[in-house]
Design a protein around this motif. Structure first.
Motif, PDB file in Angstrom:
ATOM      1  N   SER A   1     -76.516  43.965  28.896  1.00  0.00           N
ATOM      2  CA  SER A   1     -76.268  42.159  28.643  1.00  0.00           C
ATOM      3  C   SER A   1     -74.758  42.352  28.259  1.00  0.00           C
ATOM      4  N   PRO A   2     -73.991  41.412  28.611  1.00  0.00           N
ATOM      5  CA  PRO A   2     -72.704  41.297  28.298  1.00  0.00           C
ATOM      6  C   PRO A   2     -72.322  41.181  26.983  1.00  0.00           C
ATOM      7  N   GLU A   3     -70.987  41.930  26.395  1.00  0.00           N
ATOM      8  CA  GLU A   3     -70.662  42.048  25.318  1.00  0.00           C
ATOM      9  C   GLU A   3     -70.237  40.583  24.936  1.00  0.00           C
ATOM     10  N   GLN A   4     -70.503  40.103  23.623  1.00  0.00           N
ATOM     11  CA  GLN A   4     -70.092  38.445  23.262  1.00  0.00           C
ATOM     12  C   GLN A   4     -69.760  38.902  21.611  1.00  0.00           C
ATOM     13  N   ALA A   5     -68.737  38.166  21.376  1.00  0.00           N
ATOM     14  CA  ALA A   5     -68.248  38.130  19.999  1.00  0.00           C
ATOM     15  C   ALA A   5     -68.890  36.741  19.241  1.00  0.00           C
ATOM     16  N   GLY A   6     -69.752  36.061  19.835  1.00  0.00           N
ATOM     17  CA  GLY A   6     -70.142  35.008  19.137  1.00  0.00           C
ATOM     18  C   GLY A   6     -69.279  34.037  18.988  1.00  0.00           C
ATOM     19  N   ASP A   7     -68.958  33.139  17.649  1.00  0.00           N
ATOM     20  CA  ASP A   7     -67.919  32.325  17.585  1.00  0.00           C
ATOM     21  C   ASP A   7     -66.840  32.759  16.836  1.00  0.00           C
ATOM     22  N   VAL A   8     -66.578  34.103  16.809  1.00  0.00           N
ATOM     23  CA  VAL A   8     -65.590  34.688  16.414  1.00  0.00           C
ATOM     24  C   VAL A   8     -64.358  34.334  17.198  1.00  0.00           C
ATOM     25  N   PRO A   9     -63.113  33.953  16.830  1.00  0.00           N
ATOM     26  CA  PRO A   9     -61.962  33.735  17.850  1.00  0.00           C
ATOM     27  C   PRO A   9     -61.544  35.086  18.624  1.00  0.00           C
ATOM     28  N   ALA A  10     -61.093  34.901  19.706  1.00  0.00           N
ATOM     29  CA  ALA A  10     -61.036  36.076  20.461  1.00  0.00           C
ATOM     30  C   ALA A  10     -59.559  36.781  20.157  1.00  0.00           C
TER      31      ALA A  10
ATOM     32  N   PHE B   1     -58.951  37.183  17.238  1.00  0.00           N
ATOM     33  CA  PHE B   1     -59.496  38.053  15.956  1.00  0.00           C
ATOM     34  C   PHE B   1     -60.062  39.387  16.575  1.00  0.00           C
ATOM     35  N   THR B   2     -60.714  39.198  17.679  1.00  0.00           N
ATOM     36  CA  THR B   2     -61.701  40.302  18.201  1.00  0.00           C
ATOM     37  C   THR B   2     -60.457  41.061  18.844  1.00  0.00           C
ATOM     38  N   GLY B   3     -59.451  40.503  19.419  1.00  0.00           N
ATOM     39  CA  GLY B   3     -58.316  41.442  20.033  1.00  0.00           C
ATOM     40  C   GLY B   3     -57.531  42.173  18.978  1.00  0.00           C
ATOM     41  N   LEU B   4     -57.166  41.341  17.603  1.00  0.00           N
ATOM     42  CA  LEU B   4     -56.446  42.079  16.779  1.00  0.00           C
ATOM     43  C   LEU B   4     -57.211  43.348  16.045  1.00  0.00           C
ATOM     44  N   PHE B   5     -58.604  43.004  15.966  1.00  0.00           N
ATOM     45  CA  PHE B   5     -59.286  44.234  15.250  1.00  0.00           C
ATOM     46  C   PHE B   5     -60.663  44.492  15.927  1.00  0.00           C
ATOM     47  N   PRO B   6     -60.310  45.285  17.003  1.00  0.00           N
ATOM     48  CA  PRO B   6     -61.605  45.507  17.919  1.00  0.00           C
ATOM     49  C   PRO B   6     -62.427  46.519  17.464  1.00  0.00           C
ATOM     50  N   ILE B   7     -63.789  46.278  17.565  1.00  0.00           N
ATOM     51  CA  ILE B   7     -64.923  47.208  17.205  1.00  0.00           C
ATOM     52  C   ILE B   7     -65.602  47.982  18.317  1.00  0.00           C
ATOM     53  N   GLN B   8     -65.445  49.161  18.255  1.00  0.00           N
ATOM     54  CA  GLN B   8     -66.093  49.967  19.321  1.00  0.00           C
ATOM     55  C   GLN B   8     -67.607  50.320  18.597  1.00  0.00           C
ATOM     56  N   SER B   9     -68.530  49.943  19.522  1.00  0.00           N
ATOM     57  CA  SER B   9     -69.948  50.393  19.281  1.00  0.00           C
ATOM     58  C   SER B   9     -70.308  51.725  19.940  1.00  0.00           C
ATOM     59  N   HIS B  10     -70.165  52.754  19.340  1.00  0.00           N
ATOM     60  CA  HIS B  10     -70.184  54.295  19.818  1.00  0.00           C
ATOM     61  C   HIS B  10     -71.884  54.356  19.782  1.00  0.00           C
ATOM     62  N   PRO B  11     -72.288  54.746  21.387  1.00  0.00           N
ATOM     63  CA  PRO B  11     -73.853  54.748  21.898  1.00  0.00           C
ATOM     64  C   PRO B  11     -74.435  56.011  21.000  1.00  0.00           C
TER      65      PRO B  11
ATOM     66  N   GLU C   1     -69.416  39.666  10.668  1.00  0.00           N
ATOM     67  CA  GLU C   1     -69.428  40.238   9.150  1.00  0.00           C
ATOM     68  C   GLU C   1     -67.714  40.379   9.067  1.00  0.00           C
ATOM     69  N   LEU C   2     -67.189  41.013  10.026  1.00  0.00           N
ATOM     70  CA  LEU C   2     -65.866  41.226   9.635  1.00  0.00           C
ATOM     71  C   LEU C   2     -64.890  39.939   9.287  1.00  0.00           C
ATOM     72  N   TRP C   3     -65.337  38.809  10.223  1.00  0.00           N
ATOM     73  CA  TRP C   3     -64.656  37.407  10.204  1.00  0.00           C
ATOM     74  C   TRP C   3     -64.982  37.025   8.817  1.00  0.00           C
ATOM     75  N   ASP C   4     -66.161  37.067   8.467  1.00  0.00           N
ATOM     76  CA  ASP C   4     -66.695  36.350   7.168  1.00  0.00           C
ATOM     77  C   ASP C   4     -65.863  37.095   5.968  1.00  0.00           C
ATOM     78  N   GLY C   5     -65.707  38.192   6.079  1.00  0.00           N
ATOM     79  CA  GLY C   5     -65.308  39.096   4.995  1.00  0.00           C
ATOM     80  C   GLY C   5     -63.712  38.929   4.756  1.00  0.00           C
ATOM     81  N   ALA C   6     -63.010  38.801   6.107  1.00  0.00           N
ATOM     82  CA  ALA C   6     -61.598  38.397   6.059  1.00  0.00           C
ATOM     83  C   ALA C   6     -61.625  36.957   5.297  1.00  0.00           C
ATOM     84  N   PHE C   7     -62.474  35.885   5.577  1.00  0.00           N
ATOM     85  CA  PHE C   7     -62.196  34.616   4.855  1.00  0.00           C
ATOM     86  C   PHE C   7     -62.134  34.885   3.431  1.00  0.00           C
TER      87      PHE C   7
END
Length: 637
Positions: free
Chosen positions: A94-103, A105-115, A142-148
């Motif tokens: 399924s495609p990667e989605q960041a939900g309602d987190v701004p793009a 923010f995901t570009g500034l703090f990318p999270i790599q999910s290692h298999p 979780e990272l977005w809420d923690g930032a707030f």
């Protein structure tokens, strides 16, 4: 930019930098932690799925159902089964989605999910490998809420730091403001001391500034003392300390002719009968002691009669001027008593003592006429025997009304507004008008004569009614300024300044028409200013913020007090006319007045000459340092 603002900017910048650094470090740390948690989760879930698949049948349908059951939970971006040769057997993505987190923010703090991966076995043989990758959108949330939450805590911390910083900066700013205020006062030639703060750096600065102020004050004090000696040599008799003939004649002429002088007064003259004989018989020291005791008696009388003046006219002649006093009997009797005491002490030969003559004058009488009448009275006393006193014919001397009559007259004049100001120009050396000097005039009765201030102000002072007259004068001045006059000066009495109620009423009156205040000049006589000096300082500091020009008139007789004026914030001095008369021919007075102007200019004061009578006097003033002049010789524009 002010130092306070720079400090604030420094505090804000340091806080922002500290926050930004802490925020970035915290976010990177949180991201790394979430990546680790995702990797652990992937490995654990992959192992769980591999174990489940190892225990079941390995037909394609069962394997796909197990993979689909895990994938359909929605937590995974990819689930894949790989055979031992590396070929993909089953894959769900399924495609990667960041939900309602701004793009951004995901570009500034990318999270790599290692298999995560685990081996699937079939008995003792390897069936394949399960590879599982979790969605990172939960980690981003979780990272977005923690930032707030982090921003909120940093905001609260910044607010607390700002409040603490404000208190610290205000504490630092108070002594800085004091130093700045002292520097501004020095730039305005007001030399004030400040309290030294506890902060070492500011303490050293304040200490240096205070030391400079003390040195400047000491210089002024030394120069004032030197000029006071010059004044005494130019105007006083060296033996008795009384005024000399030239200075006293100037004072007497002013009492007879100045508009603000009392309408009448008395002149008492004492002539020792045989001073040369005393000198010859008893010696010079005895003769000098005789003159000093007589001088002390005259000085004591002057001290008890405000406005009075005494002089040693020549070797054996003394004079006493009593403005506003048309009954010199008490002073004459006191002087006769002094002569009797000197006879009893053996300082004067009892056969030849001395004689007194007196005369009552009216304002406007000529100097020659008054001196001739008093001299005739002395001659009459000499013709009638030793130790006598004769009073000259009073002519048209006017007796004063009683206090009740005067009170009624003044109250009626104030109530009916029978008051007005007259104008005399005050100009600089080039003829430019500085202001109009406007003394008060009062009409005793409807349609009657207008009285000069010298006729009613002494009585008003005695009756404690100067405040209403002074307020009326200021109100009339403001009305004239509202009509377009360039600048108006009025004089206030020392008795009014002494009253706190008057000072507040005066402030309210001027504050109500504040736009006119810069063109209003207010002056107080030297005697009133120094007699009530603390109140005078309070008056000056109360009115100065309104923009009024403040000064002292009739200045010079208490010149030694000039050092007290350095931190009041006055604007000008008017030098008494008795120092100005015949200034073009009096080198001693010229040296004194030149020094006076120099000291006054050093503390930022404009110096104006009063009572200039002749063009010769007027022409001599610029070279002495005077900034302006008033009197009959100053032409009306």
């Amino acid at each position: 930019m002010s130092l306070f603002r720079q400090l604030w900017l420094a505090v804000i910048a340091s806080t922002i930098i500290a926050f930004a650094g802490s925020f970035v470090v915290s976010m990177v740390t949180a991201r790394d932690y979430l990546e680790q948690q995702l990797a652990i989760k992937n490995n654990d879930n992959a192992a769980s799925l591999a174990l489940s698949m190892s225990q079941l049948d390995k037909d394609p349908v069962t394997v796909e159902l197990q993979v689909a059951a895990v994938f359909d939970s929605g937590q995974y971006a990819r689930v894949r089964v790989i055979d031992p040769e590396g070929a993909t057997m089953i894959e769900k993505t399924s495609p990667e989605q960041a939900g309602d987190v701004p793009a951004w923010f995901t570009g500034l703090f990318p999270i790599q999910s290692h298999p995560g991966s685990a081996q699937v076995s079939s008995g003792w043989t390897q069936f394949g490998t399960v590879e599982l990758v979790s969605h990172s959108r939960f980690a981003y949330r979780e990272l977005w809420d923690g930032a707030f939450r982090l921003l909120l805590w940093f905001g609260l911390g910044g607010l607390g730091m700002g409040l603490i910083g404000m208190q610290i900066l205000l504490r630092i700013k108070r002594p800085l403001d004091a130093v700045v205020g002292q520097a501004e006062a020095i730039s305005e030639r007001r030399f004030i001391r400040i309290e030294e703060p506890a902060t070492p750096e500011l303490k050293s600065l304040a200490s240096a500034m205070n030391a400079m102020v003390d040195r400047v004050k000491a210089m002024f004090a030394e120069e004032a003392a030197r000029l006071e000696q010059v004044r005494r040599e130019a105007t006083l008799d060296g033996l008795t300390g009384l005024a000399n003939r030239a200075y006293f004649m100037n004072q007497l002429a002013a009492a007879l002719n100045d508009d603000d002088a009392p309408p009448n007064g008395s002149l008492v003259m004492l002539r020792l009968a045989d001073l040369a004989g005393v000198n010859r018989r008893a010696g010079r020291e005895t003769a000098d002691e005789l003159l000093r005791r007589i001088g002390a008696a005259f000085t004591a009388i002057v001290g008890e009669n405000p406005g009075a003046a005494a002089a040693r006219l020549n070797g054996a002649d003394f004079a006493l001027l009593l403005p506003g006093n048309d009954n010199p009997a008490a002073s004459a009797d006191r002087l006769l008593g002094v002569l009797r005491d000197l006879v009893a002490a053996g300082l004067i030969d009892g056969e030849r003592v001395g004689h007194l003559g007196s005369g009552v004058y009216r304002h406007g009488e000529s100097l020659a006429s008054l001196l001739a009448r008093v001299d005739a009275a002395i001659a009459s006393a000499e013709g009638e025997g030793d130790l006598g006193w004769r009073c000259a014919d009073n002519g048209e001397a006017q007796c004063a009304n009683n206090n009740a009559d005067w009170r009624k007259l003044l109250e009626c004049a104030i109530e009916a507004q029978r008051l007005r100001l007259i104008e005399f120009p005050v100009a600089n050396s080039s003829g430019t008008l500085l202001h109009l000097e406007c003394p008060l005039r009062l009409q005793a009765a409807e349609g009657g004569e207008w009285l000069a201030a010298g006729s009613f102000m002494p009585v008003a002072s005695r009756l404690a009614m100067t405040s209403e007259l002074d307020l009326a004068a200021v109100n009339l001045a403001l009305e004239r300024l509202a009509l377009g006059l360039p600048a108006v000066a009025v004089n206030l009495s020392g008795e009014s300044i002494f009253s706190a109620d008057f000072r507040q009423r005066l402030h309210a009156l001027i504050a109500g028409r504040r736009e006119l205040a810069p063109r209003l000049w207010l002056e107080v006589a030297e005697t009133g200013a120094f007699q009530h000096f603390d109140e005078f300082v309070g008056y000056a500091r109360l009115l100065r913020p309104l923009g009024c020009r403040l000064g002292i008139e009739h200045f010079g007789r208490q010149f030694s007090q000039i050092g007290r004026l350095h931190d009041i914030g006055l604007d000008y001095l008017k030098v008494d006319g008795s120092f100005i008369r015949a200034i073009d021919s009096q080198p001693g007075n010229q040296a004194f007045l030149k020094g006076l102007c120099g000291i006054a200019h050093n503390i930022g004061l404009t110096v104006i000459a009063e009572g200039v009578q002749t063009q010769s006097e007027l022409a001599a003033l610029p070279a002495l340092g005077f900034d302006g002049a008033t009197g009959p010789a100053v032409p009306r524009s």
